[in-house]
Structures are given as C-alpha cells and as structure tokens.
Design a protein around this motif. Sequence first.
Motif, PDB file in Angstrom:
ATOM      1  N   TYR A 173      -8.236   6.137  -8.962  1.00  0.00           N
ATOM      2  CA  TYR A 173      -7.206   5.494  -8.143  1.00  0.00           C
ATOM      3  C   TYR A 173      -7.731   4.227  -7.461  1.00  0.00           C
ATOM      4  CZ  TYR A 173      -3.640   8.973  -8.912  1.00  0.00           C
ATOM      5  OH  TYR A 173      -2.683   9.751  -9.498  1.00  0.00           O
ATOM      6  N   VAL A 174      -8.996   4.234  -7.050  1.00  0.00           N
ATOM      7  CA  VAL A 174      -9.545   3.013  -6.449  1.00  0.00           C
ATOM      8  C   VAL A 174      -9.580   1.902  -7.493  1.00  0.00           C
ATOM      9  CG1 VAL A 174     -11.594   1.953  -5.408  1.00  0.00           C
ATOM     10  CG2 VAL A 174     -10.866   4.209  -4.669  1.00  0.00           C
ATOM     11  N   TYR A 230     -11.567   1.421   0.957  1.00  0.00           N
ATOM     12  CA  TYR A 230     -11.624   0.228   0.115  1.00  0.00           C
ATOM     13  C   TYR A 230     -10.935  -0.944   0.817  1.00  0.00           C
ATOM     14  CZ  TYR A 230     -10.584  -3.059  -3.582  1.00  0.00           C
ATOM     15  OH  TYR A 230     -10.471  -4.205  -4.321  1.00  0.00           O
ATOM     16  N   ASP A 231      -9.756  -0.682   1.443  1.00  0.00           N
ATOM     17  CA  ASP A 231      -9.032  -1.741   2.161  1.00  0.00           C
ATOM     18  C   ASP A 231      -9.869  -2.305   3.298  1.00  0.00           C
ATOM     19  OD1 ASP A 231      -6.721  -2.034   0.765  1.00  0.00           O
ATOM     20  OD2 ASP A 231      -5.590  -0.539   1.904  1.00  0.00           O
ATOM     21  N   MET A 266      -6.224   8.934  -0.553  1.00  0.00           N
ATOM     22  CA  MET A 266      -5.735   7.965   0.454  1.00  0.00           C
ATOM     23  C   MET A 266      -6.905   7.464   1.311  1.00  0.00           C
ATOM     24  SD  MET A 266      -2.422   8.034   0.041  1.00  0.00           S
ATOM     25  CE  MET A 266      -1.240   9.074  -0.770  1.00  0.00           C
ATOM     26  N   ARG A 309     -12.689  -4.451   1.969  1.00  0.00           N
ATOM     27  CA  ARG A 309     -12.162  -5.718   1.464  1.00  0.00           C
ATOM     28  C   ARG A 309     -11.843  -6.661   2.634  1.00  0.00           C
ATOM     29  NH1 ARG A 309      -7.131  -5.712  -2.577  1.00  0.00           N
ATOM     30  NH2 ARG A 309      -6.150  -4.898  -0.705  1.00  0.00           N
ATOM     31  N   TYR A 327      -6.096   0.687  -7.990  1.00  0.00           N
ATOM     32  CA  TYR A 327      -5.644  -0.092  -6.829  1.00  0.00           C
ATOM     33  C   TYR A 327      -6.209  -1.517  -6.901  1.00  0.00           C
ATOM     34  CZ  TYR A 327      -4.675  -1.046  -1.898  1.00  0.00           C
ATOM     35  OH  TYR A 327      -4.218  -1.575  -0.728  1.00  0.00           O
ATOM     36  N   ASN A 360       0.783   4.371  -2.520  1.00  0.00           N
ATOM     37  CA  ASN A 360       0.627   5.771  -2.085  1.00  0.00           C
ATOM     38  C   ASN A 360       1.670   6.674  -2.754  1.00  0.00           C
ATOM     39  OD1 ASN A 360      -1.416   4.986  -0.470  1.00  0.00           O
ATOM     40  ND2 ASN A 360      -0.335   5.205   1.462  1.00  0.00           N
ATOM     41  N   ARG A 364     -10.047   7.250   0.474  1.00  0.00           N
ATOM     42  CA  ARG A 364     -10.862   6.312  -0.314  1.00  0.00           C
ATOM     43  C   ARG A 364     -10.194   4.941  -0.388  1.00  0.00           C
ATOM     44  NH1 ARG A 364     -14.494   7.892  -4.384  1.00  0.00           N
ATOM     45  NH2 ARG A 364     -14.485   5.701  -4.955  1.00  0.00           N
ATOM     46  N   LEU A 365      -8.865   4.953  -0.531  1.00  0.00           N
ATOM     47  CA  LEU A 365      -8.151   3.671  -0.601  1.00  0.00           C
ATOM     48  C   LEU A 365      -8.230   2.939   0.744  1.00  0.00           C
ATOM     49  CD1 LEU A 365      -5.016   4.764  -2.674  1.00  0.00           C
ATOM     50  CD2 LEU A 365      -6.968   3.440  -3.476  1.00  0.00           C
ATOM     51  N   ASP A 366      -8.132   3.717   1.859  1.00  0.00           N
ATOM     52  CA  ASP A 366      -8.276   3.107   3.197  1.00  0.00           C
ATOM     53  C   ASP A 366      -9.647   2.467   3.338  1.00  0.00           C
ATOM     54  OD1 ASP A 366      -5.792   3.853   3.984  1.00  0.00           O
ATOM     55  OD2 ASP A 366      -6.426   5.677   5.034  1.00  0.00           O
ATOM     56  N   ARG A 370       0.823  -1.207   0.000  1.00  0.00           N
ATOM     57  CA  ARG A 370       0.000   0.000   0.000  1.00  0.00           C
ATOM     58  C   ARG A 370       0.867   1.273   0.000  1.00  0.00           C
ATOM     59  NH1 ARG A 370      -4.705   2.309   2.013  1.00  0.00           N
ATOM     60  NH2 ARG A 370      -4.409   4.423   1.244  1.00  0.00           N
ATOM     61  N   VAL A 394       0.563   7.401  -6.161  1.00  0.00           N
ATOM     62  CA  VAL A 394      -0.514   8.397  -6.130  1.00  0.00           C
ATOM     63  C   VAL A 394       0.089   9.796  -6.000  1.00  0.00           C
ATOM     64  CG1 VAL A 394      -2.497   9.256  -4.820  1.00  0.00           C
ATOM     65  CG2 VAL A 394      -2.208   6.806  -5.152  1.00  0.00           C
ATOM     66  N   GLN A 397     -10.539  10.216  -7.560  1.00  0.00           N
ATOM     67  CA  GLN A 397     -10.653   9.220  -6.485  1.00  0.00           C
ATOM     68  C   GLN A 397     -11.108   7.868  -7.039  1.00  0.00           C
ATOM     69  OE1 GLN A 397     -12.850  10.777  -3.052  1.00  0.00           O
ATOM     70  NE2 GLN A 397     -12.301  12.800  -3.755  1.00  0.00           N
TER      71      GLN A 397
END
Lengths: 199, 61
Positions: free
Chosen positions: A45-46, B32-33, B26, B36, A49, A13, B28-30, A9, A16, A42
Amino acid sequence: MEAARRGDRDAFNELVRATYRAIYALAYRLTGNRDDAADVVQDAYVRAYRAIRRFRGDSSFSTWMYRITSNCASTHLSRRTRQRTEELSDDVPIVDLRPEQDPSLRAEAAVLRHHIDRAIRALPERLRQVVVLRDLHDLSHSEIAAELGITTSAAKVRLHRARQRLRTVLQRTAEFGADQADQAALPDPDNKTRRPRDQ
Amino acid sequence: MINDATRPFDHRPPAEAPPTLVWKVMARLDQYDRRRQLVRRFLAATTLAVITVLFRRRVRR
C-alpha cells in the motif's frame, strides 16, 4: 479513484478499506506466513500510495494492487532468504536433511520454476492473464471474468486451454528440452479456432 | 456470539486478514506522509538558505 490519484488521502483510505482483505489473502498465499503477509500488505500500500499518480487506470485498482503485492512479496521473500539465520542445537545433525534445504532438490525446483515461468511467458496474452489471475492471484472464475470483461464460461474455457497448453509445453520440455518446447508454444491455434463468444 | 471483535486471532482462517491490519496500513501511510512533509520542509529551508547566502554575497559586492 480520481480523487485518490489527485492525492486525496481519504479517498486512498477508502480504497485500502475496500481491497485490503483480498490483498492480504494474496500476500498470505505468496508468503505462507501471517506476519510476512501483513508486512507485504503494508509495503504494497505504501508503494501504491507513492505511485498512485502514475496509475493510468488501464486495469482496475485491485488488479494493479495484485501486481504490486506480487512484487513486494517476491522482494520480501528474497530479502528474508538472504537474512535467514537459525540457531543449531546439539541434537540437530550437522547435515541439513530437510528436503527444502537439499541442494539437488532446490536446483530441480529452480529448473522446474524456470520452465514454468518460460511456459507461462510463452502463452498468448489472453491465456496468460487467466492463468496468472487464477493460479497466482487465486481469483475465482467469476472474478476473473469481471476483471477481464468476459463471461464466466469464457474464463473457464481460456483457463482450460491455457493449462492444456502449459501441460503440452512442460511435457515437451521434459521429453525434448526447452528449445523443442518453445516451438510447441509459439503457434497459437486457438486464435484461429476461437469463437466470437470467447472474446 | 463470536464476531470480528471477540473472535481470537488464532481461530481465524489463516488467509483472513486480521481486522487490525487496516489500521497498521493507515499508520504506515501516515508515517510516509510525515516523512515526505519533513523532506519537503527541509528542501524548502535549504533552498531558502542557499538563496539568502547567494543574495547576501551579491549585495556585499
């Protein structure tokens, strides 16, 4: 890049941080609105990912992100068009006189967009790449050159040829219709006359 | 002196990314994590429960 592909991750980052400015600039140009651009970035990037394990590395990460961002922007815009509602005030005429809402103008624009899409698809790959990167992704000549591994002057030459070809095809479309224009687009005389330094 | 932190948002060129955007990405990625992770745990728990039920049935026979 390898670490990000393995699911690290922190590495993602970093990617990004390195790319979000350019991605936002592209999203803004595609959506024409700051809020929509931020949403698109956003989402992009999701998506990236989620799919990073499938990224083969054929192109650079930024080129891959540009493609994802373009897809996200088109999804976002079509969703927004479907959901768009506007309140009518009393002084607004019942007939919508704004040019972008005029059905005939919209139809003309759709036809033109279709012809342009067709003409771009009919371009040889090496010409299509430069047009898309320059006119859709707004990359500079030097960025295109770096992306494709060619010289800046070669990128300029390819862009010039691609635009010339598009102009010819679109003029023929206007004069004779799409079928004649396709015939104009099929041969690729540049391939025969291409000089080695233009590779 | 106007720098990234002091410059008002509206004075930025429109195509320039707001500095908060990277944090939003970041976040949004958190999110998503976390989702999941929740899905994985749920699937693991469900699988374990199914296996336990099947095993108990077999033992009772």
